[in-house]
Design an enzyme around this catalytic site. Structure first.
Site, PDB file in Angstrom:
ATOM      1  N   ASP A  60      32.976  -1.830  41.243  1.00  0.00           N
ATOM      2  CA  ASP A  60      31.865  -0.472  41.156  1.00  0.00           C
ATOM      3  C   ASP A  60      30.683  -1.315  41.483  1.00  0.00           C
ATOM      4  O   ASP A  60      29.239  -1.102  40.546  1.00  0.00           O
ATOM      5  CB  ASP A  60      31.491  -0.599  40.033  1.00  0.00           C
ATOM      6  N   GLU A  65      22.339  -0.494  40.853  1.00  0.00           N
ATOM      7  CA  GLU A  65      21.270  -0.689  39.930  1.00  0.00           C
ATOM      8  C   GLU A  65      21.290  -0.677  38.447  1.00  0.00           C
ATOM      9  O   GLU A  65      20.344  -1.523  37.846  1.00  0.00           O
ATOM     10  CB  GLU A  65      20.922   0.972  39.882  1.00  0.00           C
ATOM     11  N   ASP A  66      22.679  -1.271  38.564  1.00  0.00           N
ATOM     12  CA  ASP A  66      22.665  -1.274  37.155  1.00  0.00           C
ATOM     13  C   ASP A  66      22.756  -3.056  36.565  1.00  0.00           C
ATOM     14  O   ASP A  66      22.060  -3.263  35.432  1.00  0.00           O
ATOM     15  CB  ASP A  66      24.499  -0.905  36.508  1.00  0.00           C
ATOM     16  N   ARG A  85      32.240  -5.670  35.104  1.00  0.00           N
ATOM     17  CA  ARG A  85      30.930  -5.570  35.766  1.00  0.00           C
ATOM     18  C   ARG A  85      29.713  -6.589  35.410  1.00  0.00           C
ATOM     19  O   ARG A  85      29.270  -7.507  36.805  1.00  0.00           O
ATOM     20  CB  ARG A  85      30.340  -4.001  35.861  1.00  0.00           C
ATOM     21  N   ARG A 131      27.131   1.417  27.612  1.00  0.00           N
ATOM     22  CA  ARG A 131      26.439   0.530  28.157  1.00  0.00           C
ATOM     23  C   ARG A 131      25.515  -0.516  27.651  1.00  0.00           C
ATOM     24  O   ARG A 131      25.535  -1.667  28.511  1.00  0.00           O
ATOM     25  CB  ARG A 131      26.333   0.767  30.106  1.00  0.00           C
ATOM     26  N   HIS A 161      25.200   7.163  31.917  1.00  0.00           N
ATOM     27  CA  HIS A 161      23.598   6.881  31.309  1.00  0.00           C
ATOM     28  C   HIS A 161      22.168   7.478  30.847  1.00  0.00           C
ATOM     29  O   HIS A 161      22.348   8.774  31.375  1.00  0.00           O
ATOM     30  CB  HIS A 161      23.297   5.592  32.897  1.00  0.00           C
ATOM     31  N   CYS A 248      21.773   4.856  41.179  1.00  0.00           N
ATOM     32  CA  CYS A 248      22.759   3.985  40.457  1.00  0.00           C
ATOM     33  C   CYS A 248      22.820   3.075  42.024  1.00  0.00           C
ATOM     34  O   CYS A 248      23.390   1.670  42.384  1.00  0.00           O
ATOM     35  CB  CYS A 248      24.022   4.047  40.366  1.00  0.00           C
TER      36      CYS A 248
HETATM   37  C1  CIR Z   1      30.390   2.516  36.455  1.00  0.00           C
HETATM   38  O1  CIR Z   1      31.261   3.213  35.329  1.00  0.00           O
HETATM   39  O2  CIR Z   1      29.968   1.604  36.284  1.00  0.00           O
HETATM   40  C2  CIR Z   1      30.606   2.970  37.974  1.00  0.00           C
HETATM   41  N1  CIR Z   1      31.503   3.658  37.944  1.00  0.00           N
HETATM   42  C3  CIR Z   1      29.645   4.077  37.683  1.00  0.00           C
HETATM   43  C4  CIR Z   1      27.998   3.708  38.033  1.00  0.00           C
HETATM   44  C5  CIR Z   1      27.301   4.588  37.630  1.00  0.00           C
HETATM   45  N2  CIR Z   1      25.719   3.542  37.294  1.00  0.00           N
HETATM   46  C6  CIR Z   1      25.406   4.570  37.399  1.00  0.00           C
HETATM   47  O3  CIR Z   1      24.840   5.728  36.377  1.00  0.00           O
HETATM   48  N3  CIR Z   1      23.478   3.947  37.083  1.00  0.00           N
END
Ligand code: CIR
Length: 253
Positions: A60, A65-66, A85, A131, A161, A248
């Site tokens: 991922d 961004e995360d 992650r 999260r 999110h 993201c």
């Molecule tokens: C996740 O589940 O962490 C990734 N497959 C997708 C993350 C998407 N990020 C976001 O919405 N900021």
């Protein structure tokens, strides 16, 4: 105004990314082409884009961004709520040293993914989600206050999110969908409603006056254009299959 962006090329391992979308596996070659078009769109908006190489160890990791919150005064490295992650943060920390003198870091038991954080000038709305937990949000608010900024929490239930369902387009304008339409914290904004049938398009990004909108959501596009914005449509269908949206895929600062 933003000057720079950081993105990470998706790896082939994206096929093993976390997904609840039920839309099937991404087409990797198409994802690469879509990612390249996304970068072009950011450049069209005047950004200098740093493209990090694919990191196959983390499926991922294209959703950069995360793992960090970038503000005018500091960078905050998060501690992702998804265990798979957490390893993404180490390389991001190194990269951000090239751009930031002040780097803070969320520590256990705090968990934060910055897809849950929406910037409105010097204030940051932090979604409490599966999260991002209260301890993590409190740490982020502490860092923000240390640098003269502020933060507040918002609860959410329906989406992954915070920014899955909401996007700040500057000028006091907010795109919102579903549960976010009626949140008291957001009533001070001019709310532009995104129809539930196009909920994926609530995740747009404002970049220096232009709004990047996912391709294929005509009602959302019309709403944003009617609000006076120039729009660039970007096809991110392969990232949607992994629950990822436009925001993201980049860190903008
Ligand atoms: C996740 O589940 O962490 C990734 N497959 C997708 C993350 C998407 N990020 C976001 O919405 N900021």
């Amino acid at each position: 105004m933003f000057k720079k962006a950081i993105v990470r090329t998706p790896g082939k391992s994206m096929l093993n990314g976390i997904s609840t979308a039920g839309l099937g596996l991404p087409d990797y070659e198409l994802a690469l082409r879509q990612h390249a078009s996304y970068i072009e769109a950011l450049k069209t908006c005047g950004l200098e884009v740093t493209v990090l190489p694919a990191d196959e160890a983390f499926p991922d990791s294209t959703f950069v961004e995360d793992v960090a919150l970038l503000t005018k005064k500091c960078a905050i490295i998060t501690n992702p709520g998804a265990d798979s992650r957490r390893g993404e943060i180490a390389s991001m920390k190194e990269i951000l040293k090239d751009f930031y003198e002040n780097i803070e870091e969320v520590q256990e038991p705090g968990r934060v993914e910055a897809g849950d954080i929406m910037m409105v000038a010097d204030h940051f709305y932090i979604g409490l989600s599966e999260r991002t937990n209260q301890e993590g949000a409190d740490q982020v608010i502490g860092f923000l206050e240390k640098y003269g900024m502020s933060g507040s929490v918002v609860t959410l239930k329906e989406v992954l999110h915070l920014k899955t369902g909401i996007a700040y387009l500057e000028e006091n304008n907010l795109l919102a969908c579903g549960e976010f339409l009626t949140k008291p914290a957001f009533q001070k904004f001019n709310i532009f409603e995104i129809d539930l049938s196009e909920s994926y398009a609530a995740n747009c990004i404002w970049v220096n006056g232009t709004v990047l909108v996912p391709q294929g959501y005509p009602k959302a596009r019309a709403t944003i254009e009617a609000a006076g914005y120039k729009v660039i449509e970007v096809d991110v269908s392969e990232f949607r299959k992994l629950d990822g949206g436009l925001s993201c895929l980049s860190l903008r600062f």
